[in-house]
Design an enzyme around this catalytic site. Structure first.
Site, PDB file in Angstrom:
ATOM      1  N   ASP A 279       0.798  -1.078  -0.026  1.00  0.00           N
ATOM      2  CA  ASP A 279       0.057  -0.012   0.162  1.00  0.00           C
ATOM      3  C   ASP A 279       1.090   1.260   0.026  1.00  0.00           C
ATOM      4  OD1 ASP A 279      -2.373  -1.868   0.051  1.00  0.00           O
ATOM      5  OD2 ASP A 279      -2.628  -1.388   2.258  1.00  0.00           O
ATOM      6  N   GLU A 305      -2.203  -2.178  -9.544  1.00  0.00           N
ATOM      7  CA  GLU A 305      -0.903  -1.343  -9.777  1.00  0.00           C
ATOM      8  C   GLU A 305      -0.757  -0.636 -10.939  1.00  0.00           C
ATOM      9  OE1 GLU A 305       0.008  -5.855 -10.743  1.00  0.00           O
ATOM     10  OE2 GLU A 305      -1.137  -4.790  -9.355  1.00  0.00           O
TER      11      GLU A 305
END
Length: 405
Positions: A279, A305
């Site tokens: 994260d 991502e």
């Protein structure tokens, strides 16, 4: 019951309903202050109407008349306070409250003037007009972008100010406003004055309610389009804003490029160091994109991502500089939670919009270029120079992925 009495009762009921409406909006308004000030204004409107309705019951009406004036002027001041909160302008409380005190004292003393004196009538109406123009000035002074409703609100505030300023002359033309305060509601002027007041009070209330509801809905929409982790637009929000940006750029003949980025080996970061570290990688990369992008660019996280940026006003060379700069910055950025010597990398695909293309074509070619960057060993930038070239790039990349190139 006279017509003015009937309209006054309607005003009382309408003011109560509007106060309740603004309070209801305040529960869904993040700022809440604007709607609550508006609600306060219409609560004072209820009090004003009740005092006006009770005046005939007084033998000496001086006190209720002056009180009614002060309450109604206070309502306009509260309304202006709501406008100031809504439009991000410092509320001019000190001058408005001083004006309230000074004009209330003036109205008290003009009670000794003849009932039909133009000066006496003006002492009542011009302060109301002044507060409407103060409200207009508040909206005008705002640095917020003004939409159609905001412009209409400004026009209605100006018209409302003018109708207050014209009332002394209307009263004179209609034979005055009653022989005494108790007779006011039986006069023709009272019917006209209360009717005008109802029209403008409703118009201002409906406009401000519409503006507040518009802003609440815009905030809800904005929140639904934002990715909570990165703080960027999510895929749906990015697509909507990017399509609009591409459409506007095409209409204006402005160049527009798209950059798609993917974090390399992101799964291994999660597997090796935990999802909290992953994260932080997402947050760090999003921060770099946000810093590099201009205010008119569209930046989003379109997958786990994967990120995308629409660069309006940028050609292919400028987009490549943007991508290379972000790639180098990210590769050199230490990430909290990862080993000190560990660095993350990213891959980029770029495409510039061509005349015959739309947003989906642009995104497809940028994505094809990204495939080539990933297949070329990652941590690099690849460019699609045109529609045909973009397809060739994709085929070469696919062939290498399949072990044929």
């Amino acid at each position: 019951m006279s017509g003015a009495n009937f309209i006054l009762l309607i005003n009382l009921a309408v003011a109560g309903l509007l106060a309740a409406s603004f309070m209801a909006v305040s529960f869904h308004d993040a700022g809440r202050a604007p709607a609550r000030w508006m609600a306060s204004a219409y609560v004072l409107g209820v009090v004003y109407s009740a005092i006006e309705f009770s005046i005939p019951a007084f033998n000496d009406a001086r006190l209720p008349v002056v009180t009614a004036f002060a309450v109604f002027l206070g309502a306009t001041i509260a309304f202006n306070g709501g406008l100031a909160r809504k439009y991000g302008v410092a509320p001019p409380w000190t001058p408005m409250l001083f004006f309230l005190a000074a004009t209330t004292i003036a109205v008290y003393f003009v009670q000794d003037l003849p009932r039909q004196s133009l000066t006496r009538i003006m002492a009542y109406q011009l302060p109301y007009a002044a507060m409407q123009f103060v409200g207009l000035g508040i909206v005008w002074a705002s640095r917020q972008s003004r939409g159609r409703l905001d412009l209409i609100l400004m026009a209605v505030l100006a018209a409302s100010g003018l109708q207050f300023a014209s009332k002394p002359f209307i009263a004179h033309a209609l034979g005055g406003w009653g022989a005494n305060p108790q007779a006011y509601l039986q006069s023709s002027y009272a019917l006209v004055s209360q009717s005008l007041g109802t029209v403008f009070a409703l118009a201002l209330a409906l406009l401000t309610l519409g503006i507040l509801v518009r802003d609440v809905l815009a905030e809800v929409t904005s929140k639904s389009e934002v990715d909570t982790l990165s703080g960027l637009l999510n895929r749906g929000g990015f697509t909507r804003h990017a399509e609009l940006a591409v459409h506007d750029a095409t209409r204006l003949g402005v160049p527009v490029a798209m950059v798609i980025a993917d974090l390399d080996h992101f799964k291994s970061v999660n597997d090796s160091f935990g999802h909290a570290s992953g994260d932080r990688v997402i947050e760090a990369f999003a921060g770099l994109l946000r810093e590099a992008a201009e205010d008119h660019h569209v930046v989003g996280r379109i997958g786990g991502e994967e990120f995308a940026v629409i660069l309006t006003g940028a050609n292919l060379a400028a987009a490549r500089l943007f991508a290379e700069g972000t790639r180098h910055a990210f590769g050199a950025l230490p990430i909290s939670g990862l080993p000190a010597d560990s660095r993350c990398t990213s891959s980029f695909g770029i495409a510039e919009l061509h005349v015959s293309e739309g947003f989906s074509d642009l995104m497809r070619r940028a994505d094809e270029a990204l495939y080539l960057a990933k297949n070329a060993g990652r941590d690099c930038v690849r460019v699609s120079t045109g529609p045909a070239d973009g397809l060739a790039v994709f085929k070469i990349g696919q062939a290498r992925i399949n072990g044929r190139g």
